[in-house]
Design a protein around this motif. Structure first.
Motif, short mmCIF file in Angstrom:
data_model
loop_
_atom_site.label_atom_id
_atom_site.label_comp_id
_atom_site.label_asym_id
_atom_site.label_seq_id
_atom_site.Cartn_x
_atom_site.Cartn_y
_atom_site.Cartn_z
N MET A 13 0.83 -1.20 0.00
CA MET A 13 0.00 0.00 0.00
C MET A 13 0.86 1.25 0.00
N ALA A 14 2.06 1.16 0.56
CA ALA A 14 2.97 2.32 0.59
C ALA A 14 3.24 2.83 -0.82
N ARG A 15 3.27 1.91 -1.77
CA ARG A 15 3.52 2.30 -3.18
C ARG A 15 2.43 3.22 -3.69
N LYS A 16 1.21 2.99 -3.26
CA LYS A 16 0.08 3.83 -3.69
C LYS A 16 0.33 5.29 -3.32
N PHE A 17 0.86 5.50 -2.11
CA PHE A 17 1.11 6.86 -1.66
C PHE A 17 2.35 7.46 -2.31
N THR A 34 0.71 8.62 -5.78
CA THR A 34 -0.52 9.40 -5.77
C THR A 34 -0.44 10.49 -4.72
N VAL A 35 -0.72 11.72 -5.11
CA VAL A 35 -0.72 12.85 -4.17
C VAL A 35 -2.17 13.12 -3.78
N PHE A 36 -2.48 12.93 -2.50
CA PHE A 36 -3.84 13.13 -2.01
C PHE A 36 -4.05 14.53 -1.44
N HIS A 37 -2.98 15.24 -1.15
CA HIS A 37 -3.06 16.60 -0.59
C HIS A 37 -1.74 17.30 -0.86
N SER A 62 0.13 18.98 0.92
CA SER A 62 1.11 18.91 2.01
C SER A 62 1.75 17.52 2.16
N GLN A 63 1.33 16.56 1.35
CA GLN A 63 1.74 15.17 1.54
C GLN A 63 3.26 14.97 1.45
N LYS A 64 3.79 14.24 2.44
CA LYS A 64 5.19 13.81 2.42
C LYS A 64 5.22 12.31 2.70
N VAL A 65 6.08 11.59 2.00
CA VAL A 65 6.18 10.14 2.16
C VAL A 65 7.59 9.80 2.61
N ILE A 66 7.69 9.05 3.72
CA ILE A 66 8.98 8.59 4.24
C ILE A 66 9.00 7.07 4.13
N GLN A 67 9.83 6.56 3.22
CA GLN A 67 9.92 5.12 2.98
C GLN A 67 10.77 4.45 4.05
N HIS A 68 10.39 3.22 4.44
CA HIS A 68 11.16 2.43 5.40
C HIS A 68 11.75 1.20 4.69
N GLU A 69 12.78 0.65 5.28
CA GLU A 69 13.49 -0.46 4.67
C GLU A 69 12.61 -1.69 4.45
N ASP A 70 11.62 -1.87 5.31
CA ASP A 70 10.76 -3.05 5.17
C ASP A 70 9.67 -2.88 4.12
N GLY A 71 9.67 -1.72 3.42
CA GLY A 71 8.69 -1.47 2.37
C GLY A 71 7.50 -0.66 2.82
N SER A 72 7.32 -0.52 4.13
CA SER A 72 6.23 0.32 4.64
C SER A 72 6.64 1.79 4.49
N ALA A 73 5.73 2.69 4.79
CA ALA A 73 6.03 4.11 4.68
C ALA A 73 5.19 4.90 5.67
N ASP A 74 5.76 5.99 6.14
CA ASP A 74 5.00 6.97 6.89
C ASP A 74 4.55 8.05 5.92
N ILE A 75 3.28 8.43 6.01
CA ILE A 75 2.73 9.50 5.17
C ILE A 75 2.32 10.61 6.10
N ILE A 76 2.82 11.81 5.82
CA ILE A 76 2.58 12.95 6.70
C ILE A 76 1.81 14.02 5.93
N PHE A 77 0.75 14.51 6.55
CA PHE A 77 -0.03 15.61 5.99
C PHE A 77 -0.08 16.73 7.02
N ARG A 78 -0.27 17.94 6.56
CA ARG A 78 -0.59 19.06 7.45
C ARG A 78 -1.92 19.62 6.96
N VAL A 79 -2.96 19.37 7.77
CA VAL A 79 -4.34 19.55 7.29
C VAL A 79 -5.17 20.32 8.30
N ALA A 80 -5.95 21.28 7.80
CA ALA A 80 -6.95 21.96 8.64
C ALA A 80 -8.24 21.15 8.60
N ASN A 81 -9.00 21.21 9.70
CA ASN A 81 -10.25 20.45 9.79
C ASN A 81 -10.01 18.98 9.46
N ALA A 82 -9.03 18.40 10.14
CA ALA A 82 -8.58 17.05 9.82
C ALA A 82 -9.64 15.99 10.04
#
Length: 198
Positions: free
Chosen positions: A127-131, A134-137, A139-159
């Protein structure tokens, strides 16, 4: 295929009318069906400030005289629109669509709107590949991890607007923070489980 607007010709006509009204500094009069309860309001007069397009859907942003406040209207829920010829208005000099709605996840108009906050998600491998593609916002930032997972960070109002969207990912995406959102998604998941367990 996929999502599309049902009344494309009618919507295009409404967008054209709104743009014409903005250029001429004229109000529009609309008959509008509210999405959340189906109530129809007729003859609502709106000073159009601009148009937003989010995920293929157009929204009219303006000052509604009935509500005496700024509101957002889905263009595809406008049943009838006309320009109020004997009207004049000015868009406030300090108004900016980008400033007002650029950091929002969606397009809800919220009184006492929450300021932007950081939302961190963890996407499992695959699923990390999807992010990554694809840009959903903005502010989106993607931090890839060695195991293939990823952290996705947004800065959003009215979250809070993100919660229904987050539910669509099921167990492939986990909310890391903020804690209130993590709790709300968990409560929704428990409620769904209860629905199917009874």
């Amino acid at each position: 295929s996929g999502y599309s607007q049902e009344k494309l010709k009618q919507n295009n006509n409404a967008v054209t009318q709104i743009l014409r009204a903005i250029r001429r500094g004229k109000m529009v009069r609309i008959d509008y069906t509210r999405a959340y309860d189906g109530e129809i309001t007729k003859g609502r007069e709106v000073e159009p400030y601009g148009l937003l397009c989010r995920n293929g859907t157009w929204y009219l942003v303006g000052f509604c005289h009935e509500a005496e406040a700024r509101r957002i209207f889905r263009v595809d829920l406008i049943d009838r629109i006309s320009i109020v010829e004997n009207s004049d208005y000015r868009i406030p000099a300090d108004f900016s669509l980008k400033d007002a709605y650029g950091s929002n996840w969606g397009t809800w108009t919220v009184k006492n709107a929450n300021p932007p906050e950081e939302v961190r998600l963890r996407a499992e491998p695959g699923m990390a590949r999807k992010f990554a593609v694809t840009v959903f916002h903005d502010s989106q930032k993607v931090i890839q991890h060695e195991d293939g997972s990823a952290d996705i960070i947004f800065r959003v109002a009215n979250a809070g607007e993100m919660v229904p969207w987050l539910m669509t990912w099921g167990s492939t995406v986990e909310v890391i923070e903020p804690e209130w959102m993590r709790k709300e998604v968990a409560e929704n998941a428990q409620s769904i489980l209860g629905m199917y367990s009874s």
